[in-house]
Design a protein around this motif. Structure first.
Motif, PDB file in Angstrom:
ATOM      1  N   GLU A 222      30.753  36.456  46.714  1.00  0.00           N
ATOM      2  CA  GLU A 222      30.529  38.104  46.734  1.00  0.00           C
ATOM      3  C   GLU A 222      31.532  38.798  47.176  1.00  0.00           C
ATOM      4  O   GLU A 222      32.012  38.974  48.265  1.00  0.00           O
ATOM      5  N   PRO A 223      32.071  39.546  46.385  1.00  0.00           N
ATOM      6  CA  PRO A 223      33.312  40.531  46.619  1.00  0.00           C
ATOM      7  C   PRO A 223      33.034  41.637  47.448  1.00  0.00           C
ATOM      8  O   PRO A 223      34.101  42.334  47.960  1.00  0.00           O
ATOM      9  N   THR A 224      31.979  42.428  47.191  1.00  0.00           N
ATOM     10  CA  THR A 224      31.547  43.609  47.528  1.00  0.00           C
ATOM     11  C   THR A 224      32.193  44.624  46.876  1.00  0.00           C
ATOM     12  O   THR A 224      32.983  44.304  45.967  1.00  0.00           O
ATOM     13  N   GLU A 225      31.688  46.047  47.285  1.00  0.00           N
ATOM     14  CA  GLU A 225      32.335  47.040  46.511  1.00  0.00           C
ATOM     15  C   GLU A 225      33.777  47.533  47.013  1.00  0.00           C
ATOM     16  O   GLU A 225      34.430  48.337  46.287  1.00  0.00           O
ATOM     17  N   THR A 226      34.043  46.928  48.001  1.00  0.00           N
ATOM     18  CA  THR A 226      35.265  47.365  48.960  1.00  0.00           C
ATOM     19  C   THR A 226      36.486  47.017  48.394  1.00  0.00           C
ATOM     20  O   THR A 226      37.675  47.422  48.946  1.00  0.00           O
ATOM     21  N   GLU A 227      36.554  46.057  47.621  1.00  0.00           N
ATOM     22  CA  GLU A 227      37.568  45.250  46.959  1.00  0.00           C
ATOM     23  C   GLU A 227      38.268  46.018  45.915  1.00  0.00           C
ATOM     24  O   GLU A 227      37.590  46.139  45.080  1.00  0.00           O
ATOM     25  N   SER A 228      39.714  45.959  45.822  1.00  0.00           N
ATOM     26  CA  SER A 228      40.348  46.647  44.751  1.00  0.00           C
ATOM     27  C   SER A 228      40.546  45.675  43.497  1.00  0.00           C
ATOM     28  O   SER A 228      40.146  44.435  43.835  1.00  0.00           O
ATOM     29  N   LYS A 229      40.701  46.341  42.396  1.00  0.00           N
ATOM     30  CA  LYS A 229      41.246  45.026  41.157  1.00  0.00           C
ATOM     31  C   LYS A 229      42.422  44.393  41.675  1.00  0.00           C
ATOM     32  O   LYS A 229      42.277  43.121  41.234  1.00  0.00           O
ATOM     33  N   HIS A 230      43.273  44.986  42.334  1.00  0.00           N
ATOM     34  CA  HIS A 230      44.530  43.933  42.600  1.00  0.00           C
ATOM     35  C   HIS A 230      43.918  42.637  43.674  1.00  0.00           C
ATOM     36  O   HIS A 230      44.366  41.641  43.114  1.00  0.00           O
TER      37      HIS A 230
ATOM     38  N   LEU B  60      41.068  41.543  43.714  1.00  0.00           N
ATOM     39  CA  LEU B  60      40.090  40.544  42.718  1.00  0.00           C
ATOM     40  C   LEU B  60      41.021  39.844  41.938  1.00  0.00           C
ATOM     41  O   LEU B  60      40.787  38.660  41.676  1.00  0.00           O
ATOM     42  N   ASP B  61      41.975  40.311  41.143  1.00  0.00           N
ATOM     43  CA  ASP B  61      42.900  39.428  40.423  1.00  0.00           C
ATOM     44  C   ASP B  61      43.774  38.574  41.266  1.00  0.00           C
ATOM     45  O   ASP B  61      43.883  37.308  40.607  1.00  0.00           O
ATOM     46  N   GLU B  62      44.152  38.807  42.414  1.00  0.00           N
ATOM     47  CA  GLU B  62      45.053  37.769  43.260  1.00  0.00           C
ATOM     48  C   GLU B  62      43.818  36.626  43.591  1.00  0.00           C
ATOM     49  O   GLU B  62      44.494  35.315  43.594  1.00  0.00           O
ATOM     50  N   PHE B  63      42.526  36.994  43.781  1.00  0.00           N
ATOM     51  CA  PHE B  63      41.468  36.022  44.255  1.00  0.00           C
ATOM     52  C   PHE B  63      41.363  35.059  42.948  1.00  0.00           C
ATOM     53  O   PHE B  63      40.879  33.878  42.958  1.00  0.00           O
ATOM     54  N   ILE B  64      41.096  35.880  41.838  1.00  0.00           N
ATOM     55  CA  ILE B  64      40.831  35.054  40.462  1.00  0.00           C
ATOM     56  C   ILE B  64      41.956  34.016  40.205  1.00  0.00           C
ATOM     57  O   ILE B  64      41.719  32.963  39.944  1.00  0.00           O
ATOM     58  N   ALA B  65      43.357  34.755  40.409  1.00  0.00           N
ATOM     59  CA  ALA B  65      44.389  33.728  40.198  1.00  0.00           C
ATOM     60  C   ALA B  65      44.470  32.569  41.216  1.00  0.00           C
ATOM     61  O   ALA B  65      44.816  31.308  40.674  1.00  0.00           O
ATOM     62  N   ALA B  66      44.085  32.913  42.290  1.00  0.00           N
ATOM     63  CA  ALA B  66      43.845  31.717  43.128  1.00  0.00           C
ATOM     64  C   ALA B  66      42.938  30.546  42.872  1.00  0.00           C
ATOM     65  O   ALA B  66      43.312  29.438  42.897  1.00  0.00           O
ATOM     66  N   MET B  67      41.740  31.054  42.565  1.00  0.00           N
ATOM     67  CA  MET B  67      40.660  29.975  41.922  1.00  0.00           C
ATOM     68  C   MET B  67      41.033  29.391  40.890  1.00  0.00           C
ATOM     69  O   MET B  67      40.795  28.081  40.640  1.00  0.00           O
ATOM     70  N   ARG B  68      41.894  30.026  40.007  1.00  0.00           N
ATOM     71  CA  ARG B  68      42.123  29.569  38.771  1.00  0.00           C
ATOM     72  C   ARG B  68      43.442  28.470  38.816  1.00  0.00           C
ATOM     73  O   ARG B  68      43.380  27.299  38.376  1.00  0.00           O
ATOM     74  N   SER B  69      43.985  28.685  39.730  1.00  0.00           N
ATOM     75  CA  SER B  69      45.158  27.757  40.183  1.00  0.00           C
ATOM     76  C   SER B  69      44.567  26.592  40.666  1.00  0.00           C
ATOM     77  O   SER B  69      45.099  25.368  40.618  1.00  0.00           O
ATOM     78  N   ILE B  70      43.666  26.622  41.675  1.00  0.00           N
ATOM     79  CA  ILE B  70      42.803  25.707  42.280  1.00  0.00           C
ATOM     80  C   ILE B  70      42.369  24.579  41.514  1.00  0.00           C
ATOM     81  O   ILE B  70      42.452  23.412  41.242  1.00  0.00           O
ATOM     82  N   ALA B  71      41.702  25.475  40.208  1.00  0.00           N
ATOM     83  CA  ALA B  71      41.029  24.343  39.289  1.00  0.00           C
ATOM     84  C   ALA B  71      41.947  23.531  38.485  1.00  0.00           C
ATOM     85  O   ALA B  71      41.795  22.507  38.165  1.00  0.00           O
ATOM     86  N   GLU B  72      43.343  24.110  38.258  1.00  0.00           N
ATOM     87  CA  GLU B  72      44.321  23.427  37.372  1.00  0.00           C
ATOM     88  C   GLU B  72      44.865  22.410  38.376  1.00  0.00           C
ATOM     89  O   GLU B  72      44.843  21.170  37.951  1.00  0.00           O
ATOM     90  N   GLU B  73      44.855  22.616  39.775  1.00  0.00           N
ATOM     91  CA  GLU B  73      45.349  21.667  40.760  1.00  0.00           C
ATOM     92  C   GLU B  73      44.426  20.465  40.865  1.00  0.00           C
ATOM     93  O   GLU B  73      44.779  19.375  41.217  1.00  0.00           O
ATOM     94  N   ALA B  74      43.161  20.808  40.744  1.00  0.00           N
ATOM     95  CA  ALA B  74      42.174  19.818  40.873  1.00  0.00           C
ATOM     96  C   ALA B  74      42.003  18.627  39.987  1.00  0.00           C
ATOM     97  O   ALA B  74      41.883  17.580  39.808  1.00  0.00           O
ATOM     98  N   GLU B  75      42.756  19.149  38.683  1.00  0.00           N
ATOM     99  CA  GLU B  75      42.829  18.150  37.590  1.00  0.00           C
ATOM    100  C   GLU B  75      44.154  17.598  37.747  1.00  0.00           C
ATOM    101  O   GLU B  75      44.488  16.274  37.243  1.00  0.00           O
ATOM    102  N   ARG B  76      45.222  18.228  38.040  1.00  0.00           N
ATOM    103  CA  ARG B  76      46.645  17.673  38.122  1.00  0.00           C
ATOM    104  C   ARG B  76      46.952  16.926  39.463  1.00  0.00           C
ATOM    105  O   ARG B  76      47.595  15.779  39.297  1.00  0.00           O
ATOM    106  N   ASP B  77      46.448  17.418  40.655  1.00  0.00           N
ATOM    107  CA  ASP B  77      46.604  16.700  41.609  1.00  0.00           C
ATOM    108  C   ASP B  77      45.399  16.651  42.446  1.00  0.00           C
ATOM    109  O   ASP B  77      45.740  17.612  43.676  1.00  0.00           O
TER     110      ASP B  77
END
Length: 494
Positions: free
Chosen positions: A432-440, A442-459
């Motif tokens: 739940e990000p709430t309304e107070t988070e900026s697009k920047h 949110l983008d950093e959070f999404i990038a982190a979560m996507r990176s972790i998904a790749e790491e879960a497969e690779r390492d």
């Protein structure tokens, strides 16, 4: 790839380890009165030469030690808290300024009503605004937090049903409700019957209708529910209950998705609570403070807790003459400082601002959902409201669970999301990000979560031993819970 956000990391020894015998951080002036023997004045049993193990340090060492420790704290002022269901949003400083106005912060609960007219007006105004926002007829501000509001609501339902000579024994609770709901019903003396969700993550209407009989006092529904979905059949749910004389209780913890858009009273809710420390922005966590006002329809109003605020020729006063009331549920009239902050938040936003906050909260949650689709499994296809729910089923194939992902997220500079809840989603990731988070952000959070998904497969081993950049590596949480160390121990002590 997600960018790991580095934080200052300094080794910090305990004050006990910095201690040097004879070092002090103060200097007392010479006595200007005759000295007194402490043992003669207090008795030898109350006097000791020194405090065993007490650290002896200088003033600057104390200041620097605690300043460094404070910089290690993760707070909403330093980053995003994506805790699903908790609504951990930024608290405007205007709220704090208003709560610290001299006449407000210095108010005493025992001061006479004639000197508390402003305080009473604040509470009366907040009651009226919350009633309008919820589409209800009356509000009590007494309950101290959400679960306390739930208990108050069930006591109101019981009092109402008993006044009709129709005491009942069962409370229905969907499997997608908050965990406090069945606990509250049990504490209130009711038998709990669970209603399963359908494949869309909503209440199964046919199952509900089969379960409602003359023994049912109420259904406790969380809406939007804990899988972040709005109960689209809520009006039909309310009708099914009312046809059999039962009441509809709504857990309002997720009102951050509804304020200014939909009013629970309009779709059939009889009684509900609000979490002011969530939806209406006042600091919470760490045990409080909180506030869980309860809003009711007109037929439940006579049973509201004592006292009620009323207007008279001499001004506002407390009304204690309410024979049908369930009595007092909280000392004085609730957590006043939280109430002031909530009113400041409402007045600062206005109707349009509150609606915009809701729209932004829903937009942010769906932005994250879209950004993570394809990397994490979505258990339900229904539209998300203010939070989105994923499962770890894709990562679990590589031996990585939701708790591992959350620990790795710490390495990327984010507070973890809510882990393994709701229980009806195996390996849940509740965001739940709430309304107070900026697009920047949110983008950093999404990038982190996507990176972790790749790491879960690779390492996957890296994820399972994370966090790796923190001062303390992954701890044995079971042992920490069962054998917490609550005092300093010198080297060699077990």
């Amino acid at each position: 790839m997600g960018r790991i956000r580095q934080h200052q990391a300094l080794e910090e020894r305990l004050l006990f380890e910095r201690s040097s015998p004879g070092k002090i951080g103060y200097q007392l002036p010479a006595l200007d009165v005759p000295p007194v023997d402490p043992e003669r004045a207090l008795g030898s049993v109350h006097v000791r030469e020194e405090i065993p193990g007490f650290p002896e340090v200088s003033e600057v060492e104390v200041i620097r030690h605690f300043t460094r420790l404070s910089s290690w704290n993760y707070a909403i002022d330093s980053g995003m808290y994506p805790l699903g269901s908790c609504t951990m949003k930024y608290n405007p400083r205007l709220n704090e300024a208003v709560a610290r106005i001299d006449g407000i912060i210095d108010a005493h609960p025992y001061q006479p009503e004639c000197l508390a007219q402003g305080m009473l007006e604040i509470q009366r105004t907040l009651e009226a605004y919350l009633a309008e926002i919820c589409g209800m007829d009356a509000v009590t501000l007494q309950p101290a937090a959400g679960a306390h509001g739930e208990l108050t609501g069930l006591l109101l339902i019981r009092a109402y049903l008993e006044s009709r000579g129709d005491a009942r024994r069962v409370v229905l609770i969907p499997d997608s409700a908050h965990g406090t709901n069945p606990a509250t019903a049990s504490i209130a003396g009711y038998e709990v019957v669970e209603i399963p969700s359908n494949r869309l993550g909503m209440i199964d209407l046919a199952t509900l209708r089969d379960a409602v009989d003359d023994s049912v006092a109420a259904l406790m529904v969380t809406n939007p529910n804990t899988v972040g979905i709005f109960e689209q059949d809520i009006a039909e749910v309310a009708a099914a209950l009312h046809e059999r004389g039962a009441q509809l209780y709504m857990d309002g913890a997720n009102m951050n998705a509804l304020v200014g858009i939909a009013r629970p009273g309009d779709f059939g809710v009889d009684v509900m609570h609000l979490n002011l420390h969530k939806t209406f922005s006042t600091p919470h966590g760490g045990g409080g403070p909180g506030a869980g006002p309860v809003a009711v329809k007109r037929h439940l109003e006579p049973h509201l807790p004592l006292p009620r605020i009323r207007a008279a020729e001499s001004g506002l006063s407390f009304d204690w003459d309410r024979p049908a009331s369930i009595g007092r549920v909280r000392a004085f009239y609730g957590n006043f400082g939280v109430l002031v902050r909530a009113l400041a938040y409402i007045l600062a936003h206005g109707g349009d601002g509150l609606r915009n906050a809701t729209v932004d909260a829903v937009l942010n949650a769906n932005y994250i959902r879209k950004g993570l689709e394809g990397r994490y499994e979505l258990p339900y296809e229904a539209p998300s409201m203010h939070e989105c729910i994923f499962s770890d089923s894709r990562q679990a194939k590589h031996g990585v669970k939701t708790g591992d992902i959350a620990k790795r997220l710490i390495d990327y500079g984010f507070h973890p999301y809510t882990v393994s809840f709701p229980l009806i989603v195996r390996g849940a990731l509740m965001i739940e990000p709430t309304e107070t988070e900026s697009k920047h952000e949110l983008d950093e959070f999404i990038a982190a979560m996507r990176s972790i998904a790749e790491e879960a497969e690779r390492d996957p081993d890296l994820i399972r031993r994370s966090p790796v950049t923190t001062r303390t590596s992954r701890v044995d949480e079971t042992r920490a819970a069962r054998k917490p160390i609550l005092k300093w121990q010198s080297a060699g002590q077990e």
